[in-house]
Design an enzyme around this catalytic site. Structure first.
Site, mmCIF file in Angstrom:
data_model
loop_
_atom_site.group_PDB
_atom_site.id
_atom_site.type_symbol
_atom_site.label_atom_id
_atom_site.label_comp_id
_atom_site.label_asym_id
_atom_site.label_seq_id
_atom_site.Cartn_x
_atom_site.Cartn_y
_atom_site.Cartn_z
ATOM 1 N N LYS A 177 0.869 -1.183 0.000
ATOM 2 C CA LYS A 177 0.000 0.000 0.000
ATOM 3 C C LYS A 177 0.894 1.217 0.000
ATOM 4 C CE LYS A 177 -4.503 0.627 0.352
ATOM 5 N NZ LYS A 177 -5.448 -0.392 -0.130
HETATM 6 N N1 GLU Z 1 -6.982 -0.184 -3.617
HETATM 7 C C1 GLU Z 1 -7.712 -1.389 -3.905
HETATM 8 C C2 GLU Z 1 -7.745 -2.286 -2.692
HETATM 9 O O1 GLU Z 1 -7.611 -1.833 -1.579
HETATM 10 C C3 GLU Z 1 -7.191 -2.080 -5.157
HETATM 11 C C4 GLU Z 1 -5.779 -2.542 -5.111
HETATM 12 C C5 GLU Z 1 -5.265 -3.054 -6.450
HETATM 13 O O2 GLU Z 1 -6.028 -3.146 -7.373
HETATM 14 O O3 GLU Z 1 -4.074 -3.345 -6.509
HETATM 15 O O4 GLU Z 1 -7.977 -3.466 -2.770
#
Ligand code: GLU
Length: 420
Positions: A110
């Site tokens: 993240k």
């Molecule tokens: N931000 C989204 C999540 O928390 C998508 C992450 C992604 O597609 O890599 O799952």
């Protein structure tokens, strides 16, 4: 949707508590447990940005990679004033369990920049995004770590990230981020994927509970990319969406809201809070409405110890990451509320991100119906796996989902062994 100052710290503590509890339950090897409690890598960067008025601002950016055992890492980038190392670390850990649960060949990551993007111009956002991308360029890449949109980031932000990475490496690399515009190697269905996934899960959950799906009363907190799509699809399938909200507040109509009209109003005014379609309510009040299904699709820590007891929904499908605190989870379990955890309910986004990445690597693009069909299949299968384990182990769905995710990562770690 304010949170207390300690909320991020609490979120990481909560994520660790969850891991510890699951470790005990699955008798996790103590060495592997220790390794999983810490992210493999965490990067903090300064993001100096020229503002439109000629001032220079320095934002702080992060990228945390929790686990690289099964492949590159994957996870979103958020632009929000609450972004901190603790928050991003907790969210990276959740991404690891989410990818493992869904059977995707990724570890979790993240990232984010601590900023109020709602107060920034497009040019400022572009400059900040480009500088942030070049600051983290050493740790991202199609086979290293693949960012995606999250809170307050979108296709345009992904396009700037892809361009910055491509210009610096000298090779056009669509596979470095997902959630891109279609023209640059994005996937059909990716924008709607998280909300669509929530919709498939809600459908499966009402069936499992023997509740009628048509006419089910739904309240949705958050009208961003997740909440608005889930609300639209549920409305189109004749669920009765009685309340929605965004960061400015919500509206409520017990006879059901016209979601198509709200979407148009939102596109025009940037918010639904001016709509005349129903009564004004606060975000807090929305959570406590009498309804069948509650979809918290805003930010973390919304359902906590102080309000969990007043939640009246029968099913909660977590569109956001970490909307329910561990204390609230216990209260809801005692009340018999079926909580479908984030790592399952909102996994549609990363699932279609995986499809996008595969399409980019192969330079071969799929039809939308194929993508939605595969998404439906992957969501429903994961729901069934979680449900069966929850029954066998007599645990709630979150515990079962975490057990599946953590076990898979632990097994992979065991197979690879410890280097050197
Ligand atoms: N931000 C989204 C999540 O928390 C998508 C992450 C992604 O597609 O890599 O799952």
């Amino acid at each position: 949707m304010e949170m207390t100052g300690g909320a991020h710290h609490d979120m990481l503590e909560g994520a660790l508590m969850q891991l510890d509890a699951v470790a005990e339950r699955i008798k996790l090897d103590p060495g592997i447990h220790k390794r999983l409690r810490q992210p493999q890598r965490a990067l903090i960067v300064s993001v100096p940005t020229l503002m439109d008025d000629g001032r220079l601002d320095v934002f702080t950016g992060y990228r945390v990679q929790h686990d690289l055992t099964m492949g590159p890492t994957k996870g979103g980038i958020r632009y929000h004033p609450n972004v901190s190392l603790e928050e991003v670390t907790a969210l990276a850990m959740l991404m690891t369990w989410k990818c493992a649960l869904m059977g995707l060949p990724y570890g979790g990551a993240k990232g984010g920049v601590c900023c109020d993007s709602t107060q920034m111009s497009r040019a400022e956002l572009e400059r900040m995004t480009r500088r942030y991308t070049s600051e983290i360029i050493g740790v991202i890449g199609p086979d290293r770590d693949i960012p995606a949109p999250d809170l307050y980031t979108n296709e345009q932000v992904m396009a700037w990230m892809m361009d910055t990475y491509s210009m610096q490496t000298g090779v056009t690399s669509p596979g470095v981020v997902t959630g891109k515009p279609l023209l640059l190697g994005g996937s059909l269905g990716r924008r709607e994927a998280t909300g669509r996934g929530v919709y498939y899960i809600v459908k499966a959950a009402t069936k499992e509970r023997g509740m009628p799906f048509n006419g089910a009363k739904v309240a949705v907190q958050g009208f961003g990319n997740v909440g608005s799509v889930a609300a639209r699809l549920l409305h189109e399938e004749d669920c009765c969406v009685i309340a929605v909200s965004d960061h400015r507040g919500g509206i409520y109509n017990p006879r059901g809201l016209d979601i198509a009209r709200l979407l148009t109003e939102c596109a025009k005014d940037g918010s639904i809070s001016q709509s005349q379609d129903g009564d004004r309510i606060s975000n807090r009040e929305l959570l406590e409405l009498e309804c069948d299904i509650l979809i918290p699709a805003a930010t973390e820590g919304q359902i906590a110890e102080e309000n969990a007891d007043r939640i009246r929904a029968k099913i909660i499908a977590e569109g956001a990451n970490g909307p329910t605190t561990p204390e609230a989870d216990q209260i809801l379990a005692q009340k018999g509320t079926l909580v479908i955890p984030d790592i399952l309910a909102n996994a549609g986004g990363v699932a279609v991100s995986y499809f996008e990445w595969v399409q980019d690597l192969q330079q071969y693009f799929w039809h939308e119906h194929e993508i939605n069909a595969r998404l439906s299949e992957i969501m429903t299968a994961a729901f069934q796996r979680v449900l069966s384990l929850a029954r066998v182990e007599r645990v709630d769905l979150r515990t079962a989902a975490l057990m599946l995710g953590v076990s898979r990562v632990a097994e992979a770690k065991k197979l690879r062994g410890l280097y050197p």
